[in-house]
Design a protein around this motif. Structure first.
Motif, PDB file in Angstrom:
ATOM      1  N   PRO B  43     -24.501  58.326  54.961  1.00 62.23           N
ATOM      2  CA  PRO B  43     -24.440  56.881  54.695  1.00 62.23           C
ATOM      3  C   PRO B  43     -23.013  56.393  54.463  1.00 62.23           C
ATOM      4  CG  PRO B  43     -26.233  57.855  53.462  1.00 62.23           C
ATOM      5  CD  PRO B  43     -25.494  58.987  54.115  1.00 62.23           C
ATOM      6  N   SER B  44     -22.697  55.254  55.060  1.00 59.18           N
ATOM      7  CA  SER B  44     -21.325  54.754  55.018  1.00 59.18           C
ATOM      8  C   SER B  44     -21.135  53.646  54.005  1.00 59.18           C
ATOM      9  CB  SER B  44     -20.958  54.231  56.401  1.00 59.18           C
ATOM     10  OG  SER B  44     -21.877  53.225  56.796  1.00 59.18           O
ATOM     11  N   LYS B 245     -30.511  57.811  51.344  1.00 60.68           N
ATOM     12  CA  LYS B 245     -30.172  56.705  52.222  1.00 60.68           C
ATOM     13  C   LYS B 245     -30.332  55.365  51.515  1.00 60.68           C
ATOM     14  CE  LYS B 245     -30.152  60.111  55.207  1.00 60.68           C
ATOM     15  NZ  LYS B 245     -30.387  61.511  54.881  1.00 60.68           N
ATOM     16  N   SER B 248     -27.734  55.356  48.953  1.00 61.72           N
ATOM     17  CA  SER B 248     -26.469  55.975  49.406  1.00 61.72           C
ATOM     18  C   SER B 248     -26.005  57.073  48.445  1.00 61.72           C
ATOM     19  CB  SER B 248     -25.366  54.918  49.555  1.00 61.72           C
ATOM     20  OG  SER B 248     -25.395  54.356  50.838  1.00 61.72           O
ATOM     21  N   TYR B 306     -26.372  48.596  58.903  1.00 59.40           N
ATOM     22  CA  TYR B 306     -27.013  49.450  59.909  1.00 59.40           C
ATOM     23  C   TYR B 306     -27.689  48.598  60.983  1.00 59.40           C
ATOM     24  CZ  TYR B 306     -26.210  52.837  56.151  1.00 59.40           C
ATOM     25  OH  TYR B 306     -25.634  53.601  55.173  1.00 59.40           O
ATOM     26  N   PHE B 331     -30.479  54.761  60.895  1.00 58.86           N
ATOM     27  CA  PHE B 331     -29.153  54.436  61.434  1.00 58.86           C
ATOM     28  C   PHE B 331     -28.853  55.323  62.630  1.00 58.86           C
ATOM     29  CE2 PHE B 331     -28.133  56.245  57.018  1.00 58.86           C
ATOM     30  CZ  PHE B 331     -28.121  57.579  57.404  1.00 58.86           C
ATOM     31  N   CYS B 373     -23.903  55.046  61.176  1.00 58.25           N
ATOM     32  CA  CYS B 373     -23.573  54.766  59.777  1.00 58.25           C
ATOM     33  C   CYS B 373     -22.055  54.848  59.640  1.00 58.25           C
ATOM     34  CB  CYS B 373     -24.286  55.747  58.846  1.00 58.25           C
ATOM     35  SG  CYS B 373     -24.387  57.429  59.497  1.00 58.25           S
TER      36      CYS B 373
END
Lengths: 397, 397
Positions: B43-44, B245, B248, B306, B331, B373
Motif C-alpha cells: 500500500p502506498s 490494505k 495501510s 487506487y 489495486f 499502489c
C-alpha cells in the motif's frame, strides 16, 4: 471438514492458565489483593520509558508508509544489523545481520529453529524441569521430545542421564537458561561439558546435533552474575530470544533466532527459516515493533524487583523448612512440596489462597513453582500465609 | 541436522519479490522515479491519522503492563467483541467475540483456518488466478491445493470446471474477493451459486465443506460498490481478514479469522485455532496493535488513489489495444499479454523499465499483473512508456 486431532486437543488446557483463571475468579470474591497468585510468568514491571519514547517518536515523526510497510521476509536489515552488533559487543560473537531472524517472540523463534534442524520423526532432547509448552511446540514439528530427568541437587544438567538418552536419532538438544521453572543459571562448566558431549556424539553419529538455546530470561540474573552465552561454547547453536522479560513486552511478541556463524550451513539457516514461515503463516514480526526494540537494545525494564522478591521468598521458604535450591535468575523458584503428590499439595495451598503450580507438567514430580513477578508488598504479605499453611496442614513449625 | 526439505526450497524465490528487487536495483542506476515499478502490492498511502493517534494515546496514557501484557491465547476479549460488533453492523451477521480469532495478518488467519478444517492429505480447491503464496500456505498444512482454471471472460468463477473438480476429498474451498491479481469482485450471484453447489456436495458427500474466504481487499471496491459478504451466503464460512490494505498496515501483521456462528462446530473452531497456534509458534498478534486497531474499526486510509490509478490505467491499456477486464476493486489490474508467453512479454517490458509480473505464478498463462499502489503522477508518466513499448516491440499503434 473439522480437524478431529485439534478438536481432541481441546481438553488439554494448561494447568498454569487454569490456576491463573481460578486466581482471578477467587479475587473477585475476596479481593485480588488477598489472593497470593504465584501462577503466571507475566512480567510485573513496566516497559522502560526509552521504549515508549522510541515508539511515540516513530509514530509521531516516522513516515507511516515506511514504519508500517512490509518487512522483508527475513526481517528489516537495519534491525538485524543492530541486534547482531549488540550481541557481538556483549558476548564477543561475530554475527552479521544475515544471521539474525526476527520472530514473533520466543515461541516463534523455537518453532523456526526446531523445523530448520529436525525433520518429522527425529528426536529433540530437553532437560527436566522444562517449560510445558515445549511439548506442543515440538509436536507441531513432527519431531519427538525426549526428557532427561532432573538434576535435583542444583538443577544444572543430569549428565549421566543425558549421555544415556543420546542416540543417533537426536538431531537437536533444547536448553533453557536461566531456567523456567527452577531459576537455575547454567554455569560455564555445565555449558562446557554439554558442548564436549555433543561434539563427541556428532563425530560418533556422523551428523550435526544442534543446540537450541531458549534464553528469554538472559538478563534476569541475580547477585551481579551473568548468564554465560551458550553459543560461545558450541558452534552448532541456534539462540532463541524474546524481549518479553528484559523489556517487559510479553504481549508484543518480539524476539529472534541468532544463528552462530560457526554453525554448519550457517548462511543457509536464516533463509530456510524464511521458507518455514511461508508454511506456518508466521511472516515477520510487526515492522514498527522491530524498529522500536532496535532503538533500545541496551535497555532493560527495572528488573531489580525480581531479585528482591527472590531473596524474601528464598529466606522465608528456607526458614519454614522447605527444601529449595536458591535461584540464580528468572522470576521463578522451585521448592520441594511437603508431600510427594505435588498436585495434592497445591490443591491444599489453594484452600489457603496460595496459588502454586504443581511440578508434574514441568516433568518432575514432587515440587511446585512460584512465579514471583508480583509486587514485593504482596510477597511480604504472603509469607505469614505460607507459614500458616505449612503449619496447619503439615504440622511444620 | 539441517532439514533438507526446507533447504531444497531455497531455490524457490517469489517472482514478485525478485522483480521488486530488480526494480530497486535499477532505480539506483537511473533514479527510482524512472522505473515504472508495478511489481509489489505494498500500500502506498499512509495509515489514517486516527490509528496513529490511537497508538500514541495508548503509549502515552495506557498502563504499559496492561498494553504490553500477554494477550489471552484466543485474543483480547474487548478487541474480539469490537470486531464482532463492527462486522454485525456492517454485514448483518451475529458474531460474538468468541467467534473472532485475532491473527498475525491474513497469512496467519489462513494458516489457522486451513488447519482447523482440513487434515493432511485432504484437498483444498481454489480458483485461478490466485495469490501464489496460497501454494506454500497449503503445503504447510499437509493438504493438497487443487486449482480450478480461470473464467477469463470476467474473472468470476468458472463453475463448469469447479463442478468437475469437486470430489469427496475436498474439505475446503478457498476464495479471494476482491481478487488478487484480477481485481474482480465476486458478485452476489457468484457467491449464491457457489454456496448452492457447496451445500449440494456437502449432502452428497456426507461431510462439511468449509469456505475459507480471504478478504484483505474488502474495502477497496470501485464505482461506489461494495463487496457482498461471503459468509452471508454460506454457513460454513471462515472469513480471513487483514488490516494491511484498509488501514495501510501491511508490516504490522494484524488480522483475524471470523467463524460464522451458523457453521458446524462454530463454538469449537476458535478454541481449536488456539491449539493450532501452540504447534506453529504463532501465538496472538501483538497486544498493543490488537488494542490500536480495535479503536479505529470504522476508519480506512484514503483509498481513493487506487480508483484514480485504476481508471487511468484501464483507459490507457484499452486505448493502446490491450485485452483487459475492468477491475471492480483492489489495486491490481490483469491484462492479457501481447504474446502467449507472459514471461517473455514481461522480460521485454523490463527493458523499457516497466516492471510487470507475468501471470504464470497466478495459475493463468498469457496475462500480467500491474500493482498500481503507486503515485498517480508516476502512473501518468508510465502511460507513454507503455505506449512506446507496445509500439516498438509489438507494432501496436
Amino acid at each position: 471438514m473439522i480437524n478431529e486431532d485439534y478438536k481432541a486437543m481441546l481438553g488439554g488446557k494448561s494447568v498454569i492458565r487454569e490456576l491463573s483463571e481460578y486466581a482471578t475468579a477467587r479475587g473477585k470474591e475476596i479481593g485480588y489483593e488477598n489472593v497470593f497468585d504465584y501462577s503466571l510468568g507475566n512480567p510485573s514491571v513496566p516497559a522502560p520509558s526509552a521504549f515508549t519514547d522510541a515508539m511515540v517518536d516513530l509514530y509521531e515523526h516516522g513516515d507511516p508508509v515506511a514504519i508500517h510497510g512490509y518487512s522483508p521476509s527475513l526481517g528489516i536489515p537495519s534491525v538485524k544489523d543492530a541486534i547482531a552488533g549488540n550481541l557481538n559487543e556483549r558476548f564477543g560473537m561475530d554475527y552479521t545481520g544475515n544471521h539474525i531472524f526476527p520472530t514473533t517472540g520466543a515461541a516463534g523463534a523455537l518453532a523456526h529453529a526446531m523445523r530448520a534442524v529436525t525433520k518429522p520423526g527425529d528426536e529433540i532432547i530437553t532437560f527436566a524441569p522444562y517449560f510445558p509448552e515445549y511439548q506442543p511446540y515440538v509436536n507441531g514439528t513432527g519431531a519427538h521430545l525426549a526428557i532427561v530427568p532432573a538434576d535435583t541437587e542444583n538443577f544444572q544438567i543430569n549428565f549421566e542421564a543425558f549421555e544415556a538418552a543420546l542416540n543417533p536419532n537426536v538431531m537437536a538438544v533444547l536448553i533453557n537458561t536461566p531456567n523456567n521453572p527452577s531459576g537455575a543459571v547454567y554455569s560455564a562448566a555445565t555449558l562446557e561439558r554439554l558442548a564436549g558431549i555433543l561434539r563427541a556424539r556428532q563425530t560418533e553419529y556422523g551428523h550435526d546435533i544442534f543446540l537450541i538455546s531458549d534464553e528469554p530470561y538472559r538478563e534476569i540474573v541475580f547477585d551481579g552474575g551473568e548468564q554465560a552465552y551458550p553459543a560461545k561454547y558450541y558452534n552448532n547453536t541456534l539462540t532463541c530470544y524474546s524481549w518479553s522479560k528484559s523489556l517487559s513486552l510479553p504481549g508484543e511478541r518480539i524476539g529472534y533466532v541468532a544463528v552462530n556463524p560457526a554453525a554448519t550451513d550457517a548462511d543457509l539457516l536464516v533463509p530456510m527459516m524464511g521458507q518455514i514461515s511461508r508454511g506456518t503463516g508466521h511472516n515477520c514480526p510487526p515492522s514498527s515493533i522491530q524498529l522500536g526494540v532496535s532503538k533500545v537494545l541496551g535497555e532493560t525494564a527495572d528488573l531489580s524487583v525480581y531479585e528482591t522478591n527472590m531473596n524474601l521468598l528464598y529466606d522465608a521458604l528456607t526458614s519454614i523448612g522447605f527444601d529449595v535450591v536458591r535461584p540464580g535468575g528468572t522470576f521463578y523458584i522451585f521448592p520441594k512440596a511437603l508431600e510427594d503428590d505435588a498436585t495434592a499439595f497445591c490443591l491444599k495451598a489453594k484452600e489457603h489462597d496460595l496459588i502454586l503450580v504443581p511440578s508434574d507438567s514441568f516433568g518432575v514430580p514432587g515440587y511446585f513453582r512460584m512465579a514471583y513477578c508480583i509486587d514485593t508488598e504482596k510477597v511480604k504479605r504472603s509469607i505469614p500465609a505460607l507459614e500458616k499453611f505449612a503449619h496447619e496442614v503439615y504440622g511444620v513449625n
